[in-house]
Scaffold this active site. Structure first.
Site, PDB file in Angstrom:
ATOM      1  CG  HIS A 233      -5.893   6.527   0.554  1.00 28.30           C
ATOM      2  ND1 HIS A 233      -5.896   7.310   1.680  1.00 28.30           N
ATOM      3  CD2 HIS A 233      -4.842   5.679   0.691  1.00 28.30           C
ATOM      4  CE1 HIS A 233      -4.888   6.952   2.458  1.00 28.30           C
ATOM      5  NE2 HIS A 233      -4.234   5.975   1.881  1.00 28.30           N
TER       6      HIS A 233
ATOM      7  CG  HIS B  39      -1.740   1.207   1.415  1.00 27.38           C
ATOM      8  ND1 HIS B  39      -3.082   1.261   1.107  1.00 27.38           N
ATOM      9  CD2 HIS B  39      -1.416   2.454   1.872  1.00 27.38           C
ATOM     10  CE1 HIS B  39      -3.543   2.477   1.363  1.00 27.38           C
ATOM     11  NE2 HIS B  39      -2.552   3.217   1.839  1.00 27.38           N
ATOM     12  CD  GLU B  40       1.582   3.530   3.767  1.00 26.68           C
ATOM     13  OE1 GLU B  40       1.822   4.637   3.243  1.00 26.68           O
ATOM     14  OE2 GLU B  40       0.522   3.297   4.389  1.00 26.68           O
TER      15      GLU B  40
ATOM     16  CG  HIS C 247       0.448   6.291  -0.468  1.00 21.08           C
ATOM     17  ND1 HIS C 247      -0.701   6.683  -1.119  1.00 21.08           N
ATOM     18  CD2 HIS C 247       0.053   5.776   0.734  1.00 21.08           C
ATOM     19  CE1 HIS C 247      -1.748   6.422  -0.339  1.00 21.08           C
ATOM     20  NE2 HIS C 247      -1.319   5.861   0.778  1.00 21.08           N
TER      21      HIS C 247
END
Ligand SMILES: [Zn+2]
Ligand SMILES: [Zn+2]
Length: 394
Positions: free
Chosen positions: A226, A216-217, A220
């Site tokens: 998101h 997930h990170e 980014h």
């Protein structure tokens, strides 16, 4: 996040202790506009008045997560807000068909920077190294980017570390629970895990999976915001004891972001790269379908196998089950000569061997199916427990 529960039922006009904490929280997540100096490590000050801006922020929060947009602090909204999540702000989606988002201004790594290095400070736990290696391989399998570990932390493009509470970047962590991690948009490269959480590389009740949150990170770090799609890795919340893999929305997002897929990532002839050799005895096998598998068939096989495996409650497939898989593949690929149950069985065994030998390499090399949005490697990741247990019982 203990401040949430006492806020149940508070409404516009109320002056209630704890509302300022909620405002700070919603500010950090992008729902309330505040002047926040990046250099300051303390959150912006807020008062305890339930004002119109807070009501709007609550409504926006509810809309993002598909809760009834009432603007009220009801039990469902407060329970939702209390779930562990990423600390990066949620950004409104640009359209209604896709759920993935980008950061404002769509910052990204320059087109010439396809090879990114990553590193950890000395002494970082070994299971984080492994989890991030796997996570980078997964992103590399669906994007033109490549990742390489370097020992030189200060020179690395992506700097991954565990931090506690206030750690000097203006986004203090909150101890156990609440915010789990955060990362910065390109080309900053910082990725911080909250060191006060219970982390593990894998699926263990009560602990958060380093690979899932790392995936997930890293999204980014690559420029993705998101997603509102609960099945996407880029959804802001994550449970403990749980591993998530990339969803279609994540892959659509990264592909929309980096549409230029180098030709060498697209296999010309499926995944096996097997040359079609002239048969020595063309008549002897004339009734058998061709042995080479198209990407469409391979994906259909994996999907059919997955469905069968789950329908057997994660049990092994027997002879008649393989015939059902073959029939399923034939129905999913009606234009192609149907494969036999034995061919399906052998193809899965081949995939299993390649997977078991080196899962990250399998993911990295089994990059794209020519179907576009359905990377074969992802399908295999989804059923890796089934592949591990694959056998030919009859
Ligand atoms: Zn996030
Ligand atoms: Zn940080």
């Amino acid at each position: 996040m203990d401040f949430l529960q006492p806020l149940l039922g508070t409404q516009k006009g109320n002056l209630t202790e704890g509302l300022s904490k909620l405002k700070n929280h919603l500010s950090r997540l992008g729902y309330l506009t505040t002047i926040h100096k990046p250099s300051s490590s303390s959150p912006p000050p807020h008062d305890d008045l339930f004002d119109g801006a807070l009501q709007q922020a609550v409504t926006d929060y509810q809309s993002f997560f598909s809760l009834p947009p009432t603007g009220a602090l009801d039990a469902a909204t407060l329970a939702h807000m209390g779930k562990p999540r990423c600390g990066v702000r949620d950004v409104s989606p640009p359209n209604t068909t896709a759920h993935y988002t980008f950061f404002p201004g769509q910052p990204k790594w320059p087109a010439g920077r396809r090879n990114l290095t990553y590193s950890f400070p000395p002494g970082t736990r070994a299971d984080a190294h492994k989890a991030i290696l796997d996570a980078t391989n997964i992103w590399a399998s669906v994007s033109p980017l490549k990742f390489k570990y370097t020992k030189d932390y200060s020179a690395a493009d992506i700097k991954i570390s565990f931090q506690s509470r206030d750690h000097g970047d203006g986004s203090a962590f909150d101890g156990s629970g609440g915010i789990l991690a955060h990362a910065y948009a390109p080309t900053d490269g910082r990725l911080h895990f909250d060191g006060d959480e219970r982390w593990v590389n894998g699926v263990v009740g009560g602990a958060f999976d380093l690979q899932t949150v790392g995936l997930h990170e890293l999204g980014h770090v690559l420029g993705l915001g998101h997603s509102q799609d609960g099945g996407a890795v880029m959804f802001p919340q994550v449970g403990n004891g749980f591993r998530k893999v990339l969803g279609k929305d994540d892959i659509d997002g990264i592909r929309a972001f980096s549409p230029l897929i180098p030709p060498d990532l697209i296999p010309h002839h499926g995944y096996d790269h097997l040359p079609i050799l002239p048969r020595r005895h063309p008549h002897r096998h004339a009734s058998l379908p061709p042995p080479c598998w198209s990407p469409e068939e391979t994906v259909a096989l994996i999907d059919a196998y997955k469905d069968k495996w789950y329908s057997l409650h994660c049990g092994n497939l027997r002879g008649n089950h393989w015939q059902e898989v073959a029939d399923d593949v034939a129905s999913r690929c009606p234009a192609l000569p149907p494969k036999t149950s034995v061919q399906c069985c052998h193809k899965m065994e081949k995939l299993r061997k390649r997977w078991l030998k080196d899962p990250p390499r399998f993911i990295a090399t089994t990059a794209w199916s020519s179907l576009g949005s359905h990377p074969l490697s992802q399908a295999v990741v989804e059923i890796s427990p089934a592949i591990r247990m694959l056998n030919f019982g009859s």
